[in-house]
Design a protein around this motif. Sequence first.
Motif, PDB file in Angstrom:
ATOM      1  N   ILE A 517       0.859  -1.201   0.000  1.00 22.79           N
ATOM      2  CA  ILE A 517       0.000   0.000   0.000  1.00 22.79           C
ATOM      3  C   ILE A 517       0.890   1.245   0.000  1.00 22.79           C
ATOM      4  CG2 ILE A 517      -1.737   1.301   1.297  1.00 22.79           C
ATOM      5  CD1 ILE A 517      -2.799  -1.378   2.330  1.00 22.79           C
ATOM      6  N   PRO A 518       0.666   2.164  -0.947  1.00 24.05           N
ATOM      7  CA  PRO A 518       1.513   3.367  -1.004  1.00 24.05           C
ATOM      8  C   PRO A 518       1.286   4.275   0.205  1.00 24.05           C
ATOM      9  CG  PRO A 518      -0.288   3.492  -2.614  1.00 24.05           C
ATOM     10  CD  PRO A 518      -0.339   2.133  -2.021  1.00 24.05           C
ATOM     11  N   ARG A 519       2.285   5.065   0.531  1.00 20.21           N
ATOM     12  CA  ARG A 519       2.176   5.984   1.672  1.00 20.21           C
ATOM     13  C   ARG A 519       1.132   7.049   1.394  1.00 20.21           C
ATOM     14  NH1 ARG A 519       8.310   7.551   3.061  1.00 20.21           N
ATOM     15  NH2 ARG A 519       7.327   8.781   4.683  1.00 20.21           N
ATOM     16  N   GLN A 520       0.401   7.442   2.451  1.00 18.94           N
ATOM     17  CA  GLN A 520      -0.651   8.450   2.345  1.00 18.94           C
ATOM     18  C   GLN A 520      -0.137   9.763   2.965  1.00 18.94           C
ATOM     19  OE1 GLN A 520      -3.800   7.162   1.060  1.00 18.94           O
ATOM     20  NE2 GLN A 520      -2.695   5.239   0.807  1.00 18.94           N
ATOM     21  N   GLN A 521      -1.010  10.766   2.983  1.00 15.71           N
ATOM     22  CA  GLN A 521      -0.654  12.049   3.610  1.00 15.71           C
ATOM     23  C   GLN A 521      -0.671  11.945   5.133  1.00 15.71           C
ATOM     24  OE1 GLN A 521       0.246  14.908   2.313  1.00 15.71           O
ATOM     25  NE2 GLN A 521      -0.372  14.899   0.168  1.00 15.71           N
ATOM     26  N   PHE A 522      -1.198  10.814   5.632  1.00 14.94           N
ATOM     27  CA  PHE A 522      -1.312  10.629   7.083  1.00 14.94           C
ATOM     28  C   PHE A 522      -0.858   9.216   7.417  1.00 14.94           C
ATOM     29  CE2 PHE A 522      -5.222   9.942   4.815  1.00 14.94           C
ATOM     30  CZ  PHE A 522      -5.618   8.672   5.198  1.00 14.94           C
ATOM     31  N   GLU A 523      -0.562   8.978   8.680  1.00 12.44           N
ATOM     32  CA  GLU A 523      -0.116   7.656   9.106  1.00 12.44           C
ATOM     33  C   GLU A 523      -1.281   6.671   9.043  1.00 12.44           C
ATOM     34  OE1 GLU A 523       2.674   6.156  12.691  1.00 12.44           O
ATOM     35  OE2 GLU A 523       0.753   6.985  13.322  1.00 12.44           O
ATOM     36  N   VAL A 524      -1.015   5.448   8.493  1.00 12.86           N
ATOM     37  CA  VAL A 524      -2.071   4.432   8.369  1.00 12.86           C
ATOM     38  C   VAL A 524      -1.671   3.191   9.168  1.00 12.86           C
ATOM     39  CG1 VAL A 524      -3.347   2.924   6.789  1.00 12.86           C
ATOM     40  CG2 VAL A 524      -2.688   5.220   6.053  1.00 12.86           C
ATOM     41  N   PRO A 525      -2.472   2.832  10.186  1.00 11.30           N
ATOM     42  CA  PRO A 525      -2.196   1.587  10.906  1.00 11.30           C
ATOM     43  C   PRO A 525      -2.840   0.395  10.157  1.00 11.30           C
ATOM     44  CG  PRO A 525      -3.959   2.803  12.006  1.00 11.30           C
ATOM     45  CD  PRO A 525      -3.561   3.616  10.808  1.00 11.30           C
ATOM     46  N   ILE A 526      -2.082  -0.692   9.993  1.00 15.87           N
ATOM     47  CA  ILE A 526      -2.632  -1.941   9.431  1.00 15.87           C
ATOM     48  C   ILE A 526      -2.652  -2.931  10.578  1.00 15.87           C
ATOM     49  CG2 ILE A 526      -2.355  -3.728   7.663  1.00 15.87           C
ATOM     50  CD1 ILE A 526      -0.403  -1.837   6.238  1.00 15.87           C
ATOM     51  N   GLN A 527      -3.849  -3.425  10.917  1.00 13.74           N
ATOM     52  CA  GLN A 527      -3.974  -4.310  12.079  1.00 13.74           C
ATOM     53  C   GLN A 527      -4.614  -5.633  11.685  1.00 13.74           C
ATOM     54  OE1 GLN A 527      -6.352  -1.284  13.992  1.00 13.74           O
ATOM     55  NE2 GLN A 527      -4.924  -1.200  15.711  1.00 13.74           N
ATOM     56  N   ALA A 528      -4.193  -6.691  12.352  1.00 21.15           N
ATOM     57  CA  ALA A 528      -4.869  -7.989  12.237  1.00 21.15           C
ATOM     58  C   ALA A 528      -5.558  -8.212  13.569  1.00 21.15           C
ATOM     59  CB  ALA A 528      -3.859  -9.094  11.971  1.00 21.15           C
ATOM     60  N   ALA A 529      -6.858  -8.549  13.526  1.00 18.97           N
ATOM     61  CA  ALA A 529      -7.627  -8.658  14.772  1.00 18.97           C
ATOM     62  C   ALA A 529      -8.525  -9.882  14.757  1.00 18.97           C
ATOM     63  CB  ALA A 529      -8.466  -7.403  14.971  1.00 18.97           C
ATOM     64  N   ILE A 530      -8.695 -10.474  15.951  1.00 23.66           N
ATOM     65  CA  ILE A 530      -9.697 -11.521  16.152  1.00 23.66           C
ATOM     66  C   ILE A 530     -10.779 -10.872  17.001  1.00 23.66           C
ATOM     67  CG2 ILE A 530     -10.188 -13.776  17.142  1.00 23.66           C
ATOM     68  CD1 ILE A 530      -7.182 -14.413  16.818  1.00 23.66           C
ATOM     69  N   GLY A 531     -11.915 -10.584  16.400  1.00 26.18           N
ATOM     70  CA  GLY A 531     -12.954  -9.833  17.103  1.00 26.18           C
ATOM     71  C   GLY A 531     -12.435  -8.441  17.413  1.00 26.18           C
ATOM     72  N   SER A 532     -12.364  -8.080  18.695  1.00 29.98           N
ATOM     73  CA  SER A 532     -11.867  -6.753  19.078  1.00 29.98           C
ATOM     74  C   SER A 532     -10.409  -6.807  19.538  1.00 29.98           C
ATOM     75  CB  SER A 532     -12.744  -6.173  20.199  1.00 29.98           C
ATOM     76  OG  SER A 532     -12.753  -7.069  21.297  1.00 29.98           O
ATOM     77  N   ARG A 533      -9.807  -8.017  19.537  1.00 30.78           N
ATOM     78  CA  ARG A 533      -8.430  -8.160  20.028  1.00 30.78           C
ATOM     79  C   ARG A 533      -7.436  -8.082  18.869  1.00 30.78           C
ATOM     80  NH1 ARG A 533      -5.234 -12.854  21.266  1.00 30.78           N
ATOM     81  NH2 ARG A 533      -6.987 -14.167  20.644  1.00 30.78           N
ATOM     82  N   VAL A 534      -6.550  -7.087  18.917  1.00 25.79           N
ATOM     83  CA  VAL A 534      -5.531  -6.908  17.874  1.00 25.79           C
ATOM     84  C   VAL A 534      -4.374  -7.855  18.149  1.00 25.79           C
ATOM     85  CG1 VAL A 534      -3.907  -5.291  16.825  1.00 25.79           C
ATOM     86  CG2 VAL A 534      -6.192  -4.508  17.478  1.00 25.79           C
ATOM     87  N   ILE A 535      -3.979  -8.654  17.102  1.00 28.61           N
ATOM     88  CA  ILE A 535      -2.905  -9.636  17.308  1.00 28.61           C
ATOM     89  C   ILE A 535      -1.631  -9.284  16.541  1.00 28.61           C
ATOM     90  CG2 ILE A 535      -4.421 -11.589  17.876  1.00 28.61           C
ATOM     91  CD1 ILE A 535      -4.167 -12.479  14.939  1.00 28.61           C
TER      92      ILE A 535
END
Length: 600
Positions: A517-535
């Motif tokens: 994914i190319p860089r944006q004008q703002f910081e972008v978090p990419i998260q992997a989650a099971i339900g509400s828990r980020v792993i």
Amino acid sequence: MIRNFCIIAHIDHGKSTLADRMLQLTGVVEGRQMRAQYLDRMDIERERGITIKSQAVRLPWRGADGRPYVLNLIDTPGHVDFSYEVSRSLAACEGAVLLVDAAQGIEAQTLANLYLALGADLHLIPVLNKIDLPAAQPEKYAAELAGVIGCDPADVLQVSAKTGEGVRDLLNAIVEQVPPPHGNLGGPARALIFDSVYDTYRGVVTYVRVMDGRLSRREKSLMMSTKTPHETLEVGVISPDPVPSEGLAAGEVGYLITGVKDVRQARVGDTVTTASNPASEPLAGYDHPRPMVFSGLYPVDGDDYPELRDALDKLQLNDAALVYEPETSLALGFGFRCGFLGLLHMEIVRERLEREGGLSLISTAPNVVYRVVTETGSELIVTNPSEFPDGKAGQIFEPVVRATVLAPKEYIGTIMELCQGRRGVLLGMEYLSADRVEIRYTLPLGEIIFDFFDQLKSRTRGYASLDYEPAGEQDADLVKVDILLQGQPVDAFSQIVHTDKARDYGIAMTTRLKQLIPRQQFEVPIQAAIGSRVIARENIRAMRKDVLAKCYGGDITRKRKLLEKQKEGKKRMKTIGRVEVPQEAFVAALSTDQGPDRKR
């Protein structure tokens, strides 16, 4: 005097080459027209060196007794994903040539095809091929083959499809051993459709094996499932190109053209009869194959959706194992959820759609079918991770397969280690000979659809062979891993995995997306989650414009003010900004080129 037979074998044991020698020896194909793998008509078959579609061809032959015979040969695929093609071909035959490589011996697919032929009650002719190879051990493998089938080693014929040695004796053995077809010649016509193709100019061309009666060019034909009568425009045999004739009698294999343009009117497994004297009972047909692997297919250009639907319709006529239904994805738009018999089948279907339909497609990560029982007791069938229920599920059942691995005995430990790592349960082990072993495991299908075959081949230096068949389902501890961009889930990247593998999948996917994914004008978090828990989490750093470029000298407070202003702007943009994922990133992230067994 008709003999209907097919050639069955493991991949690369020489089925198509043997068919080439038979075409030459019977004089059906002239020397100047001959080319290697003559019956492999599709470009994709010739490029990959594998047979995908069964091909029927009529061969004239004068037997050892001097009488003329007609041999109907069906060349079949060897790959586990196309075993449905093999089972359909067996229904059109009375005999089968079981081909084994004299340098490699019996392999997993040899046994699978052997059991299919025995189940269809066919007469088997065991044959050792490639006896001209320096590494060939014909005596050793003739004894091994005789032990499996239950015949005398002297009954195993030895041929070289490359040089033509022994092929004449094989054709004479087929004439002597394969029983002639039996059917009621005077009764109402009944013909089984075992294959069909779509011709742009002539409509649907159906390939049939006539069981009873006679199909004539002058009579109207009737499809028994739809009860629709059609004009019979042409009847003929394939030798190896279509040759029109006046009709086909009981026991013969040929083709039928009715001018039907609607692909749903001529389904594989249907019974064709005559409109004037229709049969009362249709033939048994085929068990419909159950898809093992599901994947979404989407056009890169959304306007190509109608073309994709038409291309799937026509391809399903030629490939009865393909199933599909429309689906929608927030990320990818309109497409189809397709069911396949395996990963190679999925790859071939996608490639054929792109070539024959002129389409550019994205396929989502393949997954299997799960059965979810919720805490309230209701049942859900999940073919797509987006259908997986939120919150805690009561029980999740995953499909399992009975896998058979054949390999030299020195690789037993390596194979068992690989299978245990994929949650396999050992069923048993058997020595086929002093140095070859058959290992049987129950394995979750979801664990073997990606790179299991590649791993097996690399760990055994290419000596192991694999076959598997469905074996029901089992209760499993599975979870859905969602991939979030800027806190929003992207449905195309979701996957159902075992709890122990969830973190690995999350790390692998977030790392890959960070690169794509190319860089944006703002910081972008990419998260992997099971339900509400980020792993797992990766950050794509913001692009930063140099706002101090024009500030040289002057008070430091002026520079601080500009930096603070930029910071506020980025914070505001982050709350309202939307991450645009380019199409190429979807294609690369969902690409199955690294995982699936491309080299099978």
